[in-house]
Design a protein around this motif. Sequence first.
Motif, PDB file in Angstrom:
ATOM      1  N   LYS A 202      -1.408  -0.573  14.600  1.00  0.00           N
ATOM      2  CA  LYS A 202      -1.663  -1.085  15.948  1.00  0.00           C
ATOM      3  C   LYS A 202      -0.820  -0.384  17.004  1.00  0.00           C
ATOM      4  N   HIS A 203       0.140   0.417  16.583  1.00  0.00           N
ATOM      5  CA  HIS A 203       0.949   1.179  17.530  1.00  0.00           C
ATOM      6  C   HIS A 203       0.710   2.687  17.424  1.00  0.00           C
ATOM      7  N   GLY A 204      -0.458   3.070  16.901  1.00  0.00           N
ATOM      8  CA  GLY A 204      -0.889   4.456  17.006  1.00  0.00           C
ATOM      9  C   GLY A 204      -0.490   5.376  15.883  1.00  0.00           C
ATOM     10  N   MET A 205       0.148   4.887  14.826  1.00  0.00           N
ATOM     11  CA  MET A 205       0.501   5.763  13.719  1.00  0.00           C
ATOM     12  C   MET A 205      -0.730   6.014  12.845  1.00  0.00           C
ATOM     13  N   VAL A 206      -0.712   7.132  12.116  1.00  0.00           N
ATOM     14  CA  VAL A 206      -1.893   7.601  11.383  1.00  0.00           C
ATOM     15  C   VAL A 206      -1.583   7.636   9.893  1.00  0.00           C
ATOM     16  N   ILE A 207      -2.516   7.109   9.069  1.00  0.00           N
ATOM     17  CA  ILE A 207      -2.441   7.187   7.612  1.00  0.00           C
ATOM     18  C   ILE A 207      -3.249   8.404   7.177  1.00  0.00           C
TER      19      ILE A 207
ATOM     20  N   VAL B  46       0.861  -1.181   0.000  1.00  0.00           N
ATOM     21  CA  VAL B  46       0.000   0.000   0.000  1.00  0.00           C
ATOM     22  C   VAL B  46       0.898   1.233   0.000  1.00  0.00           C
ATOM     23  N   GLU B  47       0.654   2.151  -0.936  1.00  0.00           N
ATOM     24  CA  GLU B  47       1.411   3.414  -0.993  1.00  0.00           C
ATOM     25  C   GLU B  47       0.631   4.473  -0.223  1.00  0.00           C
ATOM     26  N   VAL B  48       1.251   5.004   0.841  1.00  0.00           N
ATOM     27  CA  VAL B  48       0.521   5.876   1.765  1.00  0.00           C
ATOM     28  C   VAL B  48       1.393   7.042   2.202  1.00  0.00           C
ATOM     29  N   ASP B  49       0.719   8.069   2.752  1.00  0.00           N
ATOM     30  CA  ASP B  49       1.352   9.096   3.572  1.00  0.00           C
ATOM     31  C   ASP B  49       1.090   8.704   5.018  1.00  0.00           C
ATOM     32  N   ILE B  50       2.158   8.590   5.818  1.00  0.00           N
ATOM     33  CA  ILE B  50       2.023   8.082   7.181  1.00  0.00           C
ATOM     34  C   ILE B  50       2.848   8.956   8.115  1.00  0.00           C
ATOM     35  N   GLU B  51       2.391   9.082   9.357  1.00  0.00           N
ATOM     36  CA  GLU B  51       3.099   9.939  10.318  1.00  0.00           C
ATOM     37  C   GLU B  51       2.775   9.523  11.743  1.00  0.00           C
ATOM     38  N   VAL B  52       3.654   9.961  12.640  1.00  0.00           N
ATOM     39  CA  VAL B  52       3.395   9.843  14.081  1.00  0.00           C
ATOM     40  C   VAL B  52       2.574  11.061  14.484  1.00  0.00           C
ATOM     41  N   PRO B  53       1.364  10.883  15.014  1.00  0.00           N
ATOM     42  CA  PRO B  53       0.495  12.042  15.289  1.00  0.00           C
ATOM     43  C   PRO B  53       0.944  12.815  16.527  1.00  0.00           C
TER      44      PRO B  53
END
Length: 762
Positions: free
Chosen positions: A666-671, A582-589
């Motif tokens: 499952k560890h709280g990161m946001v897509i 899956v190609e995504v933008d992901i970050e630690v909120p």
Amino acid sequence: MELAMDSENVSQISFDGINLPVGSQDLESLLEINTQDLLNVNLPSQEDSGEVESCQPLDVVGYEEEEDIIMNSDSDEELVAAMEESITKFTAARNTPSNRGGSIHTRPWNDETEAPWHREDGSVDERLRDVYTANEPIILQNHDIGPVQSTYNFPIDNTLSVDQLMQQANAIYLDQQHSFRLNMSFGVILQNRVTGEYRYFTAYTNHVTFESPLFISKRSDLRQLELRLKRMDILAELLHTRPDTTWVPVLLCNVEYYITSTYYTIGAGSLPDYIINMRSITSLVTDYKGKPYKDQLCLLRCLALHNGYKVDNLKQPTDIYYEQWLNFNKSTKRFSGVALEEFPKFEECYKVNLEAYTITEEGYAFSVYKSRGRYESSMYVNLYQNHASYINNFATYAQKFQCQMCQRLFNRSNKLRVHQKTCTKQTTFKYPGGFHQAQLSIFDKLDEFGIHVSQKERTFEWFIVYDFEAMLQKTDQKQTDYLQWTAQHVPISVSICSNVEGYTDAMCFIDPNQERLVEQMIAAMSEIKMWECQFKQYKKQHPDIYDFINKQRPNFYQSHKHSVTENQILQSVVDETLFGMVEVDIEVPDQWPSYFRHESMTPFEYFSEMCPLFCNTEVPYEMIGKHMQTHVQTHKLSTGPRKLLVAGMKGRQMLIATPLLRWYLKHGMVITKIYQVIEFLPERCFDKFEKEYLRGLNGFCIDANIEADTGYHWFPRTCCEKHASYDKRTPGLFKLEYSGDEMVGLCSKTYIVRKSIVKKTN
């Protein structure tokens, strides 16, 4: 004096037609000749031995006047020994840089039959030979040695190795007197795979191998060059020289080294007529009575002229500046001139900005040293070899000023100074409307790795071509105050043709109505595509085909054949019903999401020990830590940006496997955005290997076959005690070293294994 030599040794020395052998058995014949009538040999004296590097070869020049002879050796035997040692250095490598002059190098092969255009079957590639011969003046050109910039050219025979490059670099090191900066470039003949045409791509300073030149001040610095060459993919470097992927390198012709001297003394010297005759330059070769200067004080005389002293009254201020320089440096060594690396000290000593240039006969000036402008007064000097002349009128000094890094010309010196602050060492092309850069297709990328796909296999066999014709229709459309359209293209006809049987004749449709014209075009294309329509009709008549096709598709695609939301994709990743990429933008909120929350840590505190995302990106010098900045400055490494593997808290358009993406969620990161999904059918990893492994352990338990079958047995067999004992002593099988429940592989043959201990209770 002439040296007659071959690639192995020196055979003789010729003095004005007298041939003298230089072998150890005939040295006496050389000693019988009066050396003062023949040579002027500059050898380092005992007083100056600390200033002369051991790598510098002797300076052997022709005898001119008897009073100028410098003989520092105590005897003729020492002189001859020193000469023989110097000559040995000259013959240490073929095509030594000291073999200079207007002539060109010889071809790098001993026999013409060894030339690369001679094929193994005895035929000759005449086109390759003609291209090489036409460019021979460039390929075999001699070394161009200058006071600041030098170019060393070495022809090669298409068998390049790092050892060969290091031999050339060592020869350059022996030829240089002081520290220098080095870069290099390759000359190569390319061939077009389609037309078979050859062309020569010359080595040039605008296409160098290293982004920043290497600084060489001692022999151990060459180790850095060797490491870079070993890490470099020379083939990939050559691929960068070609205009497009249809050209491939076939013959490596020569390698050029670009040397910039960073340390040489400025003192007395002679000047060519074009500098002496320039009104904007006070040459300072002779005093006002015409007597030549023989000291090393020309830069101090320039300072005296800059401070207002006349040409006929330079001795007194020059002596004062000389004493001031000695006191400032606190040096006990004999003064031999001001070195280029000492120019910052010179500015600090006399509180003056020093700008140094060198000028060509065509009137082009190059900046040799640029002041930082710390003081109010600025002095301009012209450097030619090791002599400094005073520029008395800088406004009329040069017609053009050229940047030494990118070769760009400027009509004013202040424009050059502004440019040098941001020069990237390469020519920059700017196009107001942008420029088109063709993207490499998948087949072009495969070609770079030697995987060639034929043209027939790159495209579908059947195709349709079409061509529109248009008329110019007048219009009065005004887009801006400065732009007005006077006419526009309006389609009037379209022609269609195909290679499908029955439609090979062109069809032409003419209609001034654009909508009807396009409808006729689409209808004709649909008719040509009848084979696909027939297949659709066949599927309607046989519905079982749909079931067969659906069974071949992945699970997630079967469940979501039409539209799908981002939440459905992410939920399927978490539920493990979607497997793939899956190609995504992901970050630690900044704040924990509703589906995960840590009791005591914020998201950034939770991931502070190990950032979860990794990517390759360019890191500028300013972004690295103070410790590494100090390391770069101490070891004089490049301060340019470097592409590194870095960890971070945010990533854009990252292609992530669904098992890893599930861990992130499952560890709280946001897509924040999903670009595309690539679904795969999941299969057990090494499933076939596991079956063959078990078959090798337990199968084929036949008493007669005491030896293990290498086609199936990679591990000691466990089928019976007889085979297990035999395989335990058989080399080539994988033996069990240690067993446990957990293992950490640190490196090869270094592991940490943990084994759980079960305590027995009564």
